[in-house]
Structures are given as C-alpha cells and as structure tokens.
Scaffold this motif. Sequence first.
Motif, PDB file in Angstrom:
ATOM      1  N   TYR A  96       0.822  -1.210   0.000  1.00 57.34           N
ATOM      2  CA  TYR A  96       0.000   0.000   0.000  1.00 57.34           C
ATOM      3  C   TYR A  96       0.859   1.265   0.000  1.00 57.34           C
ATOM      4  CZ  TYR A  96      -3.252   3.591   1.562  1.00 57.34           C
ATOM      5  OH  TYR A  96      -3.979   4.745   1.669  1.00 57.34           O
ATOM      6  N   PHE A  97       1.939   1.251   0.755  1.00 52.43           N
ATOM      7  CA  PHE A  97       2.766   2.443   0.910  1.00 52.43           C
ATOM      8  C   PHE A  97       3.576   2.769  -0.340  1.00 52.43           C
ATOM      9  CE2 PHE A  97       1.964   0.815   5.182  1.00 52.43           C
ATOM     10  CZ  PHE A  97       1.266   1.899   5.676  1.00 52.43           C
ATOM     11  N   ALA A  98       3.619   1.852  -1.303  1.00 51.04           N
ATOM     12  CA  ALA A  98       4.307   2.090  -2.575  1.00 51.04           C
ATOM     13  C   ALA A  98       3.370   2.675  -3.634  1.00 51.04           C
ATOM     14  CB  ALA A  98       4.925   0.793  -3.080  1.00 51.04           C
ATOM     15  N   LEU A  99       2.073   2.786  -3.320  1.00 51.46           N
ATOM     16  CA  LEU A  99       1.110   3.343  -4.266  1.00 51.46           C
ATOM     17  C   LEU A  99       1.236   4.861  -4.323  1.00 51.46           C
ATOM     18  CD1 LEU A  99      -2.121   1.381  -3.232  1.00 51.46           C
ATOM     19  CD2 LEU A  99      -0.629   0.905  -5.201  1.00 51.46           C
ATOM     20  N   SER A 100       1.006   5.413  -5.511  1.00 51.36           N
ATOM     21  CA  SER A 100       0.970   6.865  -5.649  1.00 51.36           C
ATOM     22  C   SER A 100      -0.362   7.388  -5.094  1.00 51.36           C
ATOM     23  CB  SER A 100       1.097   7.256  -7.122  1.00 51.36           C
ATOM     24  OG  SER A 100      -0.079   6.863  -7.831  1.00 51.36           O
ATOM     25  N   ILE A 101      -0.441   8.673  -4.899  1.00 50.74           N
ATOM     26  CA  ILE A 101      -1.691   9.297  -4.444  1.00 50.74           C
ATOM     27  C   ILE A 101      -2.801   9.007  -5.452  1.00 50.74           C
ATOM     28  CG2 ILE A 101      -2.842  11.512  -4.003  1.00 50.74           C
ATOM     29  CD1 ILE A 101      -0.926  10.576  -1.765  1.00 50.74           C
ATOM     30  N   GLU A 102      -2.479   9.084  -6.735  1.00 49.81           N
ATOM     31  CA  GLU A 102      -3.471   8.818  -7.775  1.00 49.81           C
ATOM     32  C   GLU A 102      -3.952   7.374  -7.716  1.00 49.81           C
ATOM     33  OE1 GLU A 102      -1.112  12.293  -8.570  1.00 49.81           O
ATOM     34  OE2 GLU A 102      -0.404  10.227  -8.387  1.00 49.81           O
ATOM     35  N   GLU A 103      -3.049   6.438  -7.474  1.00 49.74           N
ATOM     36  CA  GLU A 103      -3.439   5.031  -7.358  1.00 49.74           C
ATOM     37  C   GLU A 103      -4.311   4.815  -6.125  1.00 49.74           C
ATOM     38  OE1 GLU A 103       0.219   2.665  -9.508  1.00 49.74           O
ATOM     39  OE2 GLU A 103       0.593   3.597  -7.550  1.00 49.74           O
ATOM     40  N   LYS A 104      -3.988   5.481  -5.032  1.00 47.71           N
ATOM     41  CA  LYS A 104      -4.812   5.362  -3.825  1.00 47.71           C
ATOM     42  C   LYS A 104      -6.211   5.920  -4.066  1.00 47.71           C
ATOM     43  CE  LYS A 104      -0.920   5.367  -0.645  1.00 47.71           C
ATOM     44  NZ  LYS A 104      -0.097   6.139   0.290  1.00 47.71           N
ATOM     45  N   ASP A 105      -6.311   7.011  -4.804  1.00 44.96           N
ATOM     46  CA  ASP A 105      -7.625   7.563  -5.152  1.00 44.96           C
ATOM     47  C   ASP A 105      -8.415   6.576  -6.010  1.00 44.96           C
ATOM     48  OD1 ASP A 105      -7.113   9.894  -3.748  1.00 44.96           O
ATOM     49  OD2 ASP A 105      -6.585  11.059  -5.530  1.00 44.96           O
ATOM     50  N   SER A 106      -7.750   5.992  -6.996  1.00 47.21           N
ATOM     51  CA  SER A 106      -8.389   5.006  -7.867  1.00 47.21           C
ATOM     52  C   SER A 106      -8.860   3.798  -7.066  1.00 47.21           C
ATOM     53  CB  SER A 106      -7.410   4.568  -8.966  1.00 47.21           C
ATOM     54  OG  SER A 106      -7.975   3.573  -9.779  1.00 47.21           O
ATOM     55  N   LEU A 107      -8.020   3.354  -6.145  1.00 46.33           N
ATOM     56  CA  LEU A 107      -8.374   2.228  -5.283  1.00 46.33           C
ATOM     57  C   LEU A 107      -9.616   2.546  -4.467  1.00 46.33           C
ATOM     58  CD1 LEU A 107      -7.850  -0.475  -3.797  1.00 46.33           C
ATOM     59  CD2 LEU A 107      -6.282   0.788  -2.313  1.00 46.33           C
ATOM     60  N   SER A 108      -9.672   3.727  -3.915  1.00 48.73           N
ATOM     61  CA  SER A 108     -10.814   4.122  -3.094  1.00 48.73           C
ATOM     62  C   SER A 108     -12.117   4.077  -3.894  1.00 48.73           C
ATOM     63  CB  SER A 108     -10.568   5.526  -2.531  1.00 48.73           C
ATOM     64  OG  SER A 108     -11.619   5.907  -1.689  1.00 48.73           O
ATOM     65  N   ARG A 109     -12.081   4.590  -5.111  1.00 49.11           N
ATOM     66  CA  ARG A 109     -13.287   4.563  -5.955  1.00 49.11           C
ATOM     67  C   ARG A 109     -13.677   3.129  -6.319  1.00 49.11           C
ATOM     68  NH1 ARG A 109     -10.503   8.959  -7.891  1.00 49.11           N
ATOM     69  NH2 ARG A 109      -9.674   7.803  -9.672  1.00 49.11           N
ATOM     70  N   LEU A 110     -12.691   2.303  -6.656  1.00 49.15           N
ATOM     71  CA  LEU A 110     -12.992   0.920  -7.031  1.00 49.15           C
ATOM     72  C   LEU A 110     -13.478   0.111  -5.828  1.00 49.15           C
ATOM     73  CD1 LEU A 110     -13.061  -0.908  -9.503  1.00 49.15           C
ATOM     74  CD2 LEU A 110     -10.706  -1.579  -8.973  1.00 49.15           C
ATOM     75  N   LEU A 111     -12.987   0.441  -4.655  1.00 43.19           N
ATOM     76  CA  LEU A 111     -13.452  -0.213  -3.426  1.00 43.19           C
ATOM     77  C   LEU A 111     -14.951   0.006  -3.240  1.00 43.19           C
ATOM     78  CD1 LEU A 111     -12.366  -1.850  -1.006  1.00 43.19           C
ATOM     79  CD2 LEU A 111     -11.888   0.321   0.115  1.00 43.19           C
ATOM     80  N   GLU A 112     -15.426   1.198  -3.520  1.00 42.91           N
ATOM     81  CA  GLU A 112     -16.865   1.487  -3.446  1.00 42.91           C
ATOM     82  C   GLU A 112     -17.648   0.634  -4.445  1.00 42.91           C
ATOM     83  OE1 GLU A 112     -18.570   3.378  -1.336  1.00 42.91           O
ATOM     84  OE2 GLU A 112     -16.808   4.133  -0.279  1.00 42.91           O
ATOM     85  N   GLU A 113     -17.137   0.517  -5.668  1.00 46.32           N
ATOM     86  CA  GLU A 113     -17.802  -0.313  -6.685  1.00 46.32           C
ATOM     87  C   GLU A 113     -17.830  -1.779  -6.262  1.00 46.32           C
ATOM     88  OE1 GLU A 113     -16.863   0.081 -10.885  1.00 46.32           O
ATOM     89  OE2 GLU A 113     -15.853   1.980 -10.411  1.00 46.32           O
ATOM     90  N   ALA A 114     -16.716  -2.253  -5.726  1.00 44.50           N
ATOM     91  CA  ALA A 114     -16.632  -3.650  -5.294  1.00 44.50           C
ATOM     92  C   ALA A 114     -17.616  -3.927  -4.160  1.00 44.50           C
ATOM     93  CB  ALA A 114     -15.199  -3.980  -4.868  1.00 44.50           C
ATOM     94  N   LYS A 115     -17.748  -2.999  -3.239  1.00 49.11           N
ATOM     95  CA  LYS A 115     -18.705  -3.150  -2.141  1.00 49.11           C
ATOM     96  C   LYS A 115     -20.124  -3.256  -2.690  1.00 49.11           C
ATOM     97  CE  LYS A 115     -21.027  -0.877   1.628  1.00 49.11           C
ATOM     98  NZ  LYS A 115     -22.421  -1.089   1.255  1.00 49.11           N
ATOM     99  N   LEU A 116     -20.479  -2.398  -3.646  1.00 49.58           N
ATOM    100  CA  LEU A 116     -21.819  -2.453  -4.234  1.00 49.58           C
ATOM    101  C   LEU A 116     -22.067  -3.789  -4.935  1.00 49.58           C
ATOM    102  CD1 LEU A 116     -22.131   1.163  -5.682  1.00 49.58           C
ATOM    103  CD2 LEU A 116     -23.246   0.230  -3.624  1.00 49.58           C
TER     104      LEU A 116
END
Length: 124
Positions: A43-63
């Motif tokens: 996780y700590f090797a991810l860029s800020i942009e990748e972390k943002d993308s992950l956050s959005r995809l996490l919401e989709e995965a939850k749905l």
Amino acid sequence: MTCPFCTNQSSLLESETFFVMFDRYPVSEGHLLLIPKAHRTDYFALSIEEKDSLSRLLEEAKLLLDDLYQPSGYNIGFNCGAAAGQTIFHCHCHLIPRYDGDVPQPRGGVRGVIPAHKEYPFND
C-alpha cells in the motif's frame, strides 16, 4: 519467482490502474482482492493517484458484493511486509464480507491479527 498478480489480471471489475478478483482462498463468501495493475510492493508504494483510484474501485466492489451476497458488514485490509503476514509482495487490498454469526465474537475486528489484543481492556 513469478508474481501471480502480474501474470493473472482477469477481473470482475477494473479501473485504469486496478483490477478486482475473487480471492483464491477466501475467508468468507465473496472475499475480493483489489490489485494494482502495475507491480507495487504494498500500500505504501502506491501513488496518491493510485490510492484515489483504489478508493473509488473499493466502493464499486462493495456495491457488487452487496448485490451478490448481502453481507452484514466488511473488513478491509492490507498486509504490508512479512512481519504483517504479507506473502505475495504485490500490493493487494482484501475486501472481506462479514455475515451475522460468522464468528462467535466479532468485536475487535481487525485487532484480531494479534489475538491477545483483540479484546479491548475496558467494557462499555
């Protein structure tokens, strides 16, 4: 050793930078992994942009899981480093659906990674 996530990027969902797959060894029905397409150690090797993308995809995965399995709750987690239990050194986020009654005492949740500290030292 070949990275299993770099060689297998088949997905249920994906974004420009991440893909989602079912965990091959699920701890509950619907257990998903969210994995960066680029090889990142944790996780700590991810860029800020990748972390943002992950956050959005996490919401989709939850749905998706809400629709498929109707879980009662979720645990979300990363293992970063061997001392934390990481065995595949390609970042991956666990999205673990939880169900009423799946364990006798769920209180403490992710604190259970160190069993002696799962319970809080106070009662409320």
